[in-house]
Motif scaffolding. Structure first.
Motif, PDB file in Angstrom:
ATOM      1  N   ILE A   1     -50.595  -3.090  66.472  1.00 11.60           N
ATOM      2  CA  ILE A   1     -51.681  -2.426  67.198  1.00 11.60           C
ATOM      3  C   ILE A   1     -52.754  -1.910  66.240  1.00 11.60           C
ATOM      4  N   CYS A   2     -52.345  -1.468  65.045  1.00 13.86           N
ATOM      5  CA  CYS A   2     -53.349  -0.898  64.132  1.00 13.86           C
ATOM      6  C   CYS A   2     -54.458  -1.883  63.743  1.00 13.86           C
ATOM      7  N   PRO A   3     -54.123  -3.143  63.393  1.00 13.77           N
ATOM      8  CA  PRO A   3     -55.238  -4.059  63.099  1.00 13.77           C
ATOM      9  C   PRO A   3     -56.137  -4.297  64.314  1.00 13.77           C
ATOM     10  N   ILE A   4     -55.565  -4.249  65.519  1.00 13.46           N
ATOM     11  CA  ILE A   4     -56.406  -4.433  66.707  1.00 13.46           C
ATOM     12  C   ILE A   4     -57.465  -3.340  66.725  1.00 13.46           C
ATOM     13  N   ILE A   5     -57.000  -2.103  66.493  1.00 10.19           N
ATOM     14  CA  ILE A   5     -57.945  -0.980  66.503  1.00 10.19           C
ATOM     15  C   ILE A   5     -58.953  -1.118  65.373  1.00 10.19           C
TER      16      ILE A   5
ATOM     17  N   ILE B   1     -56.199   3.959  72.816  1.00 11.29           N
ATOM     18  CA  ILE B   1     -57.411   3.803  71.994  1.00 11.29           C
ATOM     19  C   ILE B   1     -57.844   2.339  71.995  1.00 11.29           C
ATOM     20  N   GLY B   2     -56.858   1.455  71.817  1.00 21.99           N
ATOM     21  CA  GLY B   2     -57.149   0.027  71.822  1.00 21.99           C
ATOM     22  C   GLY B   2     -57.829  -0.398  73.118  1.00 21.99           C
ATOM     23  N   LEU B   3     -57.326   0.140  74.231  1.00 19.55           N
ATOM     24  CA  LEU B   3     -57.903  -0.198  75.536  1.00 19.55           C
ATOM     25  C   LEU B   3     -59.345   0.280  75.637  1.00 19.55           C
ATOM     26  N   ILE B   4     -59.571   1.534  75.208  1.00 26.03           N
ATOM     27  CA  ILE B   4     -60.937   2.082  75.303  1.00 26.03           C
ATOM     28  C   ILE B   4     -61.889   1.227  74.469  1.00 26.03           C
ATOM     29  N   LEU B   5     -61.445   0.890  73.238  1.00 23.87           N
ATOM     30  CA  LEU B   5     -62.284   0.050  72.379  1.00 23.87           C
ATOM     31  C   LEU B   5     -62.509  -1.316  73.014  1.00 23.87           C
ATOM     32  N   THR B   6     -61.469  -1.832  73.696  1.00 26.13           N
ATOM     33  CA  THR B   6     -61.601  -3.137  74.355  1.00 26.13           C
ATOM     34  C   THR B   6     -62.662  -3.081  75.447  1.00 26.13           C
ATOM     35  N   VAL B   7     -62.660  -1.982  76.211  1.00 23.70           N
ATOM     36  CA  VAL B   7     -63.667  -1.833  77.271  1.00 23.70           C
ATOM     37  C   VAL B   7     -65.059  -1.865  76.655  1.00 23.70           C
TER      38      VAL B   7
END
Lengths: 580, 124
Positions: free
Chosen positions: A544-548, A487-493
């Protein structure tokens, strides 16, 4: 008339001797090289605010957490606090230790960092620079106060359930920080190169996540190494603390600004992200290397370790000596390294050597006191309350009449406890406050400081809650981590470079020297009383949660702003102002 | 009624400037306001000089300073100046420095009722 009376009252009220002296005559008698003679009242007046302010700073950071844990235990779990006196002394040691340590850092190490950052790029070539950056990365990791928590955590792990985990924390306990340090060192080098060349963090994250997740998958399919995944991912959170971030940043920014491309508003970000990803790779690789180079017969070794472990502990592991040794070992190599670089590569002299010596002495003393407080105060308290929380929903031998609540209510209480702990501890972290300011400036006030603080704290709260959930139901950590990173990766994209920088850094910035040991010990205690294999993994989920949450917040803000711009454009038909 | 905008020019005023260590300014402002100062402007600065001559105790002196600007009436200036000196413990080495500057004139918002009171007094 009226004026005269007023002046008289004034003089009477203050009763204070006025002497008029010409400055001309004073200047003639002052010698700048002479020391000022201080009387004891002067020293008291100078030192009192200095000490009390530093003390209060740490008090505010530590006490609310401690009170929260203690009150929760007394009110919801109806348990008195065991060893309350020892824990109190431990907590006081933590506060005093942190006070000394932070002041020592400011007075003793930061001048080095600044000097290195300013002067080193002018005097040496890129390969030397990178080598020094790498070694600095290793050194600062060793000096990070929270790293001592790993050693304490090692004593709580059960040999039979997680042999390799136990091995890594005890037998290889001295090498583990080196592995973590190598990870941070590589991260520092790549982060600095990024400043120089202006690489985007997005692509670096993609590239770094490939080996991280790849190694995790390899480890997942190895039955014996499985238990080390939690430790490896938690190490990422442990590393980015009050020593690493400013020192590595000072050097990195110095190199970048001399290289020419360091003027971007984003310079300074990214190293924290990399410094929390690379240690994961390093520790996982370390676990695999141990496994393949010296395979161990589990049935024999657990017996061997027990006897071996016991004889070792009796000698040097007596309380003050162990901590003194640990404190000196953590700080002295870094200081020596900095001095050598200064003397032989920079050929510079330090300004104000007295203050620097004073700072270094404080740093070492602070580290020692903090380590004592860590094992007696924070780890003890965290382990205890972590161990008791499951009594809310499960039957524990140590707690009478447990479970105290019905199963579902008990779990809800435990989860709420975890959420509030993460949320509160993060909100109180001073590093988050300063990050908030930077972000508000960076986004021209679109991303408000409070908004960032709440979304990071919310993320950490959810992360710790999920960590407790993971331990309660013994969910394999990768079931949670891998989808979240996806999820983090998708949001990063989807997100822009600025938000990616902020979001990925926010996770590392928030895990300070008080939260890390407390949460680590809590997880282990929690895991032990539910007798699951290991209690690691909470910190990695809290990363990871705060990143998301920050990335989604950023996307949401972008969406709202663009909608507003569109509607404004339609109604006014005027070109929007250029927003950089 | 009064559509013309007006500026009231204040005379007989002085500026007190006080340089102290970071974090101390608020206490001094409080002390000054207790004896009649109306407000203060604080800005940040860096200073040097005495700290280096204090030896090891110099570590307790913060290099970062706060500079306070307080504008007071000439009648108040001595009292406020003294109170600030005491509140800042400026009789201790390394604590700070302060001075008074005479001002030619100043202007700001003055409440209407105060102006009326002044003109009443003048009328008598």
């Amino acid at each position: 008339m009226a004026k005269e009376v007023k002046f008289f009252r004034l003089v009477q009220e203050t009763a204070f001797r006025h002497i008029q002296v010409s400055y001309n005559s004073i200047v003639k008698h002052i010698d700048r090289r002479e020391k000022i003679k201080l009387e004891s009242i002067d020293i008291y007046r100078l030192l009192y605010p200095y000490i009390s302010n530093k003390f209060r700073e740490q008090l505010i950071a530590v006490i609310p957490l401690v009170i929260y844990l203690a009150l929760f235990q007394i009110i919801f779990l109806r348990q008195t606090i065991e060893n309350a006196l020892t824990i109190t002394f431990g907590i006081i040691a933590v506060i005093v230790g942190l006070m000394f340590f932070m002041e020592g850092l400011l007075k003793g190490l930061m001048p080095f960092g600044e000097l290195l950052g300013n002067k080193l790029p002018q005097k040496s070539r890129l390969p030397t620079l990178m080598l020094i950056t790498f070694l600095l990365g290793v050194g600062v990791t060793y000096a990070e106060p929270a790293i001592g928590a790993l050693k304490t955590a090692g004593s709580i792990v059960d040999v039979r359930k997680a042999t390799y985990l136990f091995l890594m924390l005890n037998q290889y306990g001295d090498i583990l920080p080196v592995a973590v340090g190598i990870g941070v060192g590589i991260a520092a080098v790549i982060g600095t190169l990024r400043f120089l060349k202006g690489w985007s963090l997005k692509s670096l994250i993609y590239i770094t996540l490939v080996p991280t997740i790849g190694l995790t998958l390899i480890t997942v399919f190895n039955e014996q190494l499985k238990s080390t995944i939690g430790l490896a991912w938690d190490c990422g959170a442990v590393t980015t603390g009050p020593v690493t971030v400013p020192l590595v940043l000072a050097l990195g920014i110095g190199i970048a600004s001399s290289g020419g491309k360091g003027e971007s508003s984003l310079s300074g970000f990214g190293i924290v992200t990399l410094a929390s990803l690379f240690p994961i790779i390093a520790v996982l690789a370390f676990a695999n290397i141990i496994y393949y180079t010296s395979p161990i017969d589990i049935n024999n070794i657990s017996e061997l370790l027990k006897t071996g472990g016991n004889t070792e502990t009796s000698l040097i592991d007596k309380t003050p000596y162990a901590e003194i040794l640990l404190g000196i070992r953590a700080t002295v190599p870094l200081i020596l390294f900095l001095l050598i670089v200064l003397k032989f590569i920079l050929k510079e002299k330090l300004r104000n050597p007295i203050y620097i010596t004073y700072g270094i002495v404080l740093l070492i003393i602070g580290m020692i006191i903090f380590n004592i407080g860590l094992s007696y105060g924070l780890s003890n308290l965290g382990n205890q309350s972590g161990g008791l929380v499951p009594a809310a929903f499960a039957k524990l031998e140590s707690v009478e009449k447990s479970p105290l609540y019905s199963y579902s209510l008990g779990i809800v209480i435990a989860l709420l406890f975890a959420f509030c702990l993460g949320f509160g501890a993060t909100l109180a972290e001073p590093a988050l406050n300063s990050l908030g300011y930077t972000v508000e400036n960076l986004t021209n006030g679109v991303f408000k400081k409070s908004m960032l603080m709440y979304s990071v704290s919310f993320g950490v709260g959810i992360g710790i809650m999920l960590g407790i959930l993971k331990i309660t139901f013994d969910i394999p950590l990768h079931y949670l981590l891998l989808p979240f990173y996806l999820i983090g990766l998708i949001l990063t994209v989807l997100s822009t470079e600025e938000y990616v920088n902020v979001a990925w850094d926010s996770a590392g910035v928030t895990t300070g020297p008080v939260t890390v040991p407390l949460v680590l010990a809590m997880g282990l205690g929690f895991g032990n009383s539910l007798s699951v294999t290991e209690g690691f993994g909470i910190l990695s989920l809290a990363s990871i949660c705060p990143i998301i949450s920050v990335l989604s917040m950023g996307l949401l803000i972008k969406f709202i702003v663009s909608r507003r711009h569109i509607s404004e454009n339609i109604s006014k038909k005027t070109p929007e102002k250029g927003v950089a | 009624m009064n559509h013309m905008r007006q500026m009231i020019i204040l005379k007989d005023i002085s500026l007190i400037t006080c340089i102290v260590q970071k974090g101390v300014a608020d206490d001094i402002v409080k002390a000054a306001m207790e004896v009649g100062a109306q407000g203060a402007t604080i800005y940040y600065a860096r200073g040097m000089g005495v700290r280096e001559r204090l030896g090891i105790v110099g570590v307790a002196v913060d290099v970062e300073k706060e500079v306070l600007n307080i504008v007071v009436a000439n009648e108040q200036v001595d009292l406020v100046f003294e109170k600030m000196f005491l509140a800042g413990k400026l009789d201790t080495p390394g604590m700070g420095f302060m001075y008074v500057t005479p001002l030619l004139k100043a202007a700001t918002y003055i409440p209407q009722e105060i102006l009326e009171k002044i003109s009443e007094n003048c009328g008598e």
